[in-house]
Structures are given as C-alpha cells and as structure tokens.
Design a protein around this motif. Structure first.
Motif, PDB file in Angstrom:
ATOM      1  N   LEU A 236      17.371   0.444  -8.492  1.00  0.00           N
ATOM      2  CA  LEU A 236      18.062   0.809  -7.202  1.00  0.00           C
ATOM      3  C   LEU A 236      17.069   1.933  -6.431  1.00  0.00           C
ATOM      4  N   LYS A 237      17.080   2.844  -7.030  1.00  0.00           N
ATOM      5  CA  LYS A 237      16.144   4.125  -6.259  1.00  0.00           C
ATOM      6  C   LYS A 237      15.073   3.399  -5.783  1.00  0.00           C
ATOM      7  N   VAL A 238      14.247   2.999  -7.114  1.00  0.00           N
ATOM      8  CA  VAL A 238      12.884   2.301  -6.500  1.00  0.00           C
ATOM      9  C   VAL A 238      12.875   1.105  -5.427  1.00  0.00           C
ATOM     10  N   ARG A 239      13.983   0.554  -5.226  1.00  0.00           N
ATOM     11  CA  ARG A 239      14.245  -0.467  -4.059  1.00  0.00           C
ATOM     12  C   ARG A 239      14.362   0.411  -2.948  1.00  0.00           C
ATOM     13  N   ILE A 240      15.126   1.623  -2.924  1.00  0.00           N
ATOM     14  CA  ILE A 240      15.040   2.395  -1.756  1.00  0.00           C
ATOM     15  C   ILE A 240      13.645   2.864  -1.363  1.00  0.00           C
ATOM     16  N   ASP A 241      12.904   3.250  -2.311  1.00  0.00           N
ATOM     17  CA  ASP A 241      11.415   3.788  -2.028  1.00  0.00           C
ATOM     18  C   ASP A 241      10.716   2.666  -1.507  1.00  0.00           C
ATOM     19  N   ASN A 242      10.780   1.384  -2.163  1.00  0.00           N
ATOM     20  CA  ASN A 242      10.138   0.137  -1.479  1.00  0.00           C
ATOM     21  C   ASN A 242      10.597  -0.127  -0.114  1.00  0.00           C
ATOM     22  N   ALA A 243      11.935   0.167   0.095  1.00  0.00           N
ATOM     23  CA  ALA A 243      12.220  -0.274   1.393  1.00  0.00           C
ATOM     24  C   ALA A 243      11.846   0.940   2.424  1.00  0.00           C
ATOM     25  N   TRP A 244      11.884   1.961   1.917  1.00  0.00           N
ATOM     26  CA  TRP A 244      11.518   3.102   2.862  1.00  0.00           C
ATOM     27  C   TRP A 244       9.629   2.707   3.275  1.00  0.00           C
ATOM     28  N   ALA A 245       9.011   2.277   2.293  1.00  0.00           N
ATOM     29  CA  ALA A 245       7.707   2.000   2.438  1.00  0.00           C
ATOM     30  C   ALA A 245       7.501   0.938   3.334  1.00  0.00           C
ATOM     31  N   GLN A 246       8.417  -0.040   3.349  1.00  0.00           N
ATOM     32  CA  GLN A 246       8.223  -1.195   4.391  1.00  0.00           C
ATOM     33  C   GLN A 246       8.497  -0.595   5.741  1.00  0.00           C
ATOM     34  N   ILE A 247       9.425   0.331   5.811  1.00  0.00           N
ATOM     35  CA  ILE A 247       9.695   1.049   7.372  1.00  0.00           C
ATOM     36  C   ILE A 247       8.351   1.668   7.486  1.00  0.00           C
ATOM     37  N   ASP A 248       7.692   2.643   6.527  1.00  0.00           N
ATOM     38  CA  ASP A 248       6.648   3.333   6.913  1.00  0.00           C
ATOM     39  C   ASP A 248       5.499   2.289   7.430  1.00  0.00           C
ATOM     40  N   VAL A 249       5.268   1.116   6.644  1.00  0.00           N
ATOM     41  CA  VAL A 249       4.089   0.350   7.196  1.00  0.00           C
ATOM     42  C   VAL A 249       4.323  -0.185   8.828  1.00  0.00           C
ATOM     43  N   GLN A 250       5.510  -0.460   9.009  1.00  0.00           N
ATOM     44  CA  GLN A 250       5.783  -0.938  10.333  1.00  0.00           C
ATOM     45  C   GLN A 250       5.708   0.174  11.327  1.00  0.00           C
ATOM     46  N   LEU A 251       6.164   1.479  10.975  1.00  0.00           N
ATOM     47  CA  LEU A 251       6.009   2.614  11.812  1.00  0.00           C
ATOM     48  C   LEU A 251       4.306   2.840  12.121  1.00  0.00           C
TER      49      LEU A 251
END
Length: 181
Positions: free
Chosen positions: A27-42
C-alpha cells in the motif's frame, strides 16, 4: 507436544505479521506511485505554462501582473513537500483561471490557434490532475484504514507505519475565482 504447539502458534503469528507487513508495504508503494502520477501531471502542466504565457503576452501586454503571478506559482509547484505542492497547485489553478478570464477580453487571442490548443491541453491536464488526485486519495484511504483496523493496528504502530495525509484543496480553492478589470 506442548513445545510443538507453542512453536506452531509462534509460526502462525510470525506468518500473520509478515503478511500484514507485506500488505502495508504494498500500500505504501501504491501511495508513492500515485504521488508520482500526480507529479507527472504537474510537470506536464509546468511545461505547458511558459508556452501559454508567451502566447498571451503578445496580446495582453498590460496584463503583466497576472502573467507574473502564473510564472511565479509555476516555479513553486515542482519543489517542496506534497502538502506544499498541493497548496501551490491550488494557487496556480486559480491564477490560470484568472489568465483565461483575462483572455476573454481579447477576441483575437481567443481565435488564435496556438492559444486554443494550449488551453485545450491545459484543460486536459487539469482533468488528469483531478483524476490522479482522486486515485492518490483512494490509495491513502485504503492505507490509512489498513493501519487502523484491528488487529493490524496492534502491529502497524510497532512497525512504524503512520498516517499519510490526503491531497486536499485549500479552503480558498473551493471558491469561485473573482476577476476584476
């Protein structure tokens, strides 16, 4: 026989702890991945903004303050903690709304193909940002729930798992943008 039963119980407990630990790590890795997806769009939005600003500059030379604000906020969005970047994101969204409102005063600008294409790209990016923020928050909710439910809460605290903050809009970001000319 008692020793064997005791060893069996310890083995089952160790297996439960291992499974719980692995689930929380996933779950922690999924959170990091989800933040990375936000980062890509930003980052995508960050890359689009200079083109948009340059296109608008040619038409709206006296709207310097709005353009400077967008440029300043653009720089803030790629550095800092997720909470700081969330706040900068909300402020940038408001500044972009103001920029598009300014563009309403320039019919030639609204008809400009480059401006329209950039506006469409930015709108698409904003939609993607909304989507990945929701995905991030869903993952954070799943993780935060997993560390708080019984019996996970007995073990997650000992293993150092802590709540993760949601990606939230600032209070002012929920209000309509007021543009005055």
């Amino acid at each position: 026989m008692v020793i064997l039963a005791f060893a069996g119980v310890l083995l089952v407990l160790a297996l439960i702890v291992i499974l719980l630990y692995n689930r929380l790590i996933q779950l922690k890795v999924r959170i990091d991945n989800a933040w990375a997806q936000i980062d890509v769009q930003l980052k995508r939005r960050y890359d689009l903004i200079p083109n948009l600003v340059e296109t608008v500059k040619g038409y709206a030379k006296h709207e310097k303050g709005t353009l400077e604000e967008v440029t300043k906020l653009r720089a803030q969005i790629i550095t800092g903690t997720p909470a700081e970047r969330s706040k900068a994101n909300d402020m940038l969204s408001g500044a972009l709304k103001s920029l598009f409102a300014v563009a309403e005063n320039y019919p030639q600008l609204k008809a400009n193909e480059n401006f329209k294409a950039l506006q469409d790209e930015l709108a698409g990016t904003e939609n993607k940002i909304s989507y990945v923020r929701m995905a991030y928050n869903d993952t954070v909710m799943e993780y935060n729930t997993a560390i708080k439910v019984f019996p996970n809460n007995l073990i997650s605290g000992m293993l150092g798992f802590k709540d993760v903050q949601f990606f939230q809009a600032e209070t002012g970001a929920r209000e309509a943008v007021k543009v005055q000319f």
